[in-house]
Motif scaffolding. Structure first.
Motif, short mmCIF file in Angstrom:
data_model
loop_
_atom_site.label_atom_id
_atom_site.label_comp_id
_atom_site.label_asym_id
_atom_site.label_seq_id
_atom_site.Cartn_x
_atom_site.Cartn_y
_atom_site.Cartn_z
N MET A 105 44.07 18.79 -21.37
CA MET A 105 44.03 17.73 -20.83
C MET A 105 42.61 17.66 -20.01
SD MET A 105 47.98 16.44 -20.30
CE MET A 105 48.08 17.84 -19.06
N ASN A 106 41.67 16.89 -20.23
CA ASN A 106 40.58 16.98 -19.30
C ASN A 106 40.51 15.35 -18.80
OD1 ASN A 106 39.92 19.66 -19.88
ND2 ASN A 106 38.98 18.83 -21.73
N GLY A 107 39.93 15.41 -17.57
CA GLY A 107 39.49 13.83 -17.17
C GLY A 107 40.63 13.28 -16.85
N LEU A 108 41.64 14.02 -16.39
CA LEU A 108 42.84 13.36 -16.04
C LEU A 108 42.99 12.15 -15.08
CD1 LEU A 108 45.16 16.41 -15.77
CD2 LEU A 108 45.60 14.52 -17.36
N LYS A 109 43.63 11.10 -15.42
CA LYS A 109 43.79 9.93 -14.82
C LYS A 109 45.19 9.65 -14.12
CE LYS A 109 40.63 7.84 -17.95
NZ LYS A 109 40.31 6.74 -18.96
N PRO A 110 45.32 8.82 -13.25
CA PRO A 110 46.85 8.75 -12.30
C PRO A 110 47.66 8.15 -13.77
CG PRO A 110 44.90 8.03 -11.13
CD PRO A 110 44.24 8.31 -12.25
N GLU A 111 47.31 7.37 -14.65
CA GLU A 111 48.12 6.50 -15.58
C GLU A 111 48.40 7.76 -16.61
OE1 GLU A 111 44.82 5.69 -14.66
OE2 GLU A 111 43.96 4.82 -16.31
N ASP A 112 48.00 8.96 -16.35
CA ASP A 112 48.33 9.97 -17.33
C ASP A 112 49.72 10.52 -16.88
OD1 ASP A 112 44.98 11.01 -17.98
OD2 ASP A 112 46.23 10.02 -19.31
N THR A 113 50.14 10.12 -15.48
CA THR A 113 51.19 10.78 -14.88
C THR A 113 52.36 10.44 -15.70
OG1 THR A 113 50.58 10.72 -12.77
CG2 THR A 113 52.87 10.53 -13.09
N ALA A 114 53.13 11.53 -16.12
CA ALA A 114 54.20 11.42 -17.00
C ALA A 114 54.93 12.66 -17.38
CB ALA A 114 54.04 10.98 -18.53
N VAL A 115 56.09 12.83 -18.04
CA VAL A 115 57.01 14.04 -18.58
C VAL A 115 56.17 14.21 -19.74
CG1 VAL A 115 58.73 15.25 -19.14
CG2 VAL A 115 58.72 13.83 -16.95
N TYR A 116 55.82 15.41 -20.01
CA TYR A 116 55.10 15.60 -21.51
C TYR A 116 55.97 16.51 -22.09
CZ TYR A 116 50.55 13.52 -20.05
OH TYR A 116 49.85 12.63 -19.62
N TYR A 117 56.33 16.04 -23.36
CA TYR A 117 57.13 16.66 -24.44
C TYR A 117 56.48 17.25 -25.71
CZ TYR A 117 60.98 14.08 -21.74
OH TYR A 117 61.77 13.70 -20.68
N CYS A 118 56.71 18.31 -25.99
CA CYS A 118 56.28 18.86 -27.32
C CYS A 118 57.34 18.60 -28.31
CB CYS A 118 55.85 20.15 -27.25
SG CYS A 118 56.99 21.44 -26.48
N ALA A 119 57.11 18.66 -29.50
CA ALA A 119 58.04 18.38 -30.66
C ALA A 119 57.71 19.01 -31.80
CB ALA A 119 58.33 16.88 -30.71
N THR A 120 58.40 19.22 -32.92
CA THR A 120 58.25 19.80 -34.18
C THR A 120 58.72 19.35 -35.25
OG1 THR A 120 57.86 21.94 -35.31
CG2 THR A 120 59.80 21.71 -33.78
N GLY A 121 58.39 19.30 -36.46
CA GLY A 121 59.16 18.69 -37.47
C GLY A 121 58.39 19.21 -38.80
N VAL A 122 59.08 18.99 -39.85
CA VAL A 122 58.53 19.72 -41.13
C VAL A 122 58.38 18.47 -42.12
CG1 VAL A 122 59.05 21.25 -43.20
CG2 VAL A 122 59.78 21.76 -40.71
#
Length: 124
Positions: A81-98
């Motif tokens: 993540m580059n050039g982060l902005k205040p609106e990028d503030t959040a909990v980030y989740y990864c997920a997987t599926g097939v």
């Protein structure tokens, strides 16, 4: 299948951060990976996805700033993540599926397994 996300933290606007998510219990490499985020009081939203075919898609608000990649040997997916902005503030989740079809990659319901989330806070 378990996913372990890491790399979140407190940064200033304009800074960069790299999230990692390690997938365990998944055999082979033909699975799709996604990053989502959820800000306080908001619904979970799609950020980026990487299909097992190496096709990538991004939400408009991160195009040109975020890059999703994968280290197949380590079963790890990254979100640079580059050039982060205040609106990028959040909990980030990864997920997987097939076998997620392209048109469903933005839908949380298309993913079977989720990590616990990592908090990213961007100060102005």
């Amino acid at each position: 299948v378990q996913l372990q996300a890491s790399g979140g933290g407190l940064v200033q606007a304009g800074d960069s951060l790299k999230l990692s998510c390690t997938v365990s219990g998944r055999t082979g490499s033909r699975y799709d990976l996604g990053w989502f985020r959820q800000a306080p009081g908001k619904e979970r939203e799609f950020v980026a996805a990487l299909r097992w075919t190496r096709v990538t898609i991004y939400e408009d608000f991160v195009k040109g700033r975020f890059i999703i990649s994968r280290d197949g040997a380590k079963n790890t997916v990254f979100l640079q993540m580059n050039g982060l902005k205040p609106e990028d503030t959040a909990v980030y989740y990864c997920a997987t599926g097939v076998g997620i079809i392209l048109s469903n990659l933005r839908r949380p319901s298309a993913y079977n397994y989720w990590g616990q989330g990592t908090l990213v806070t961007v100060s102005s």
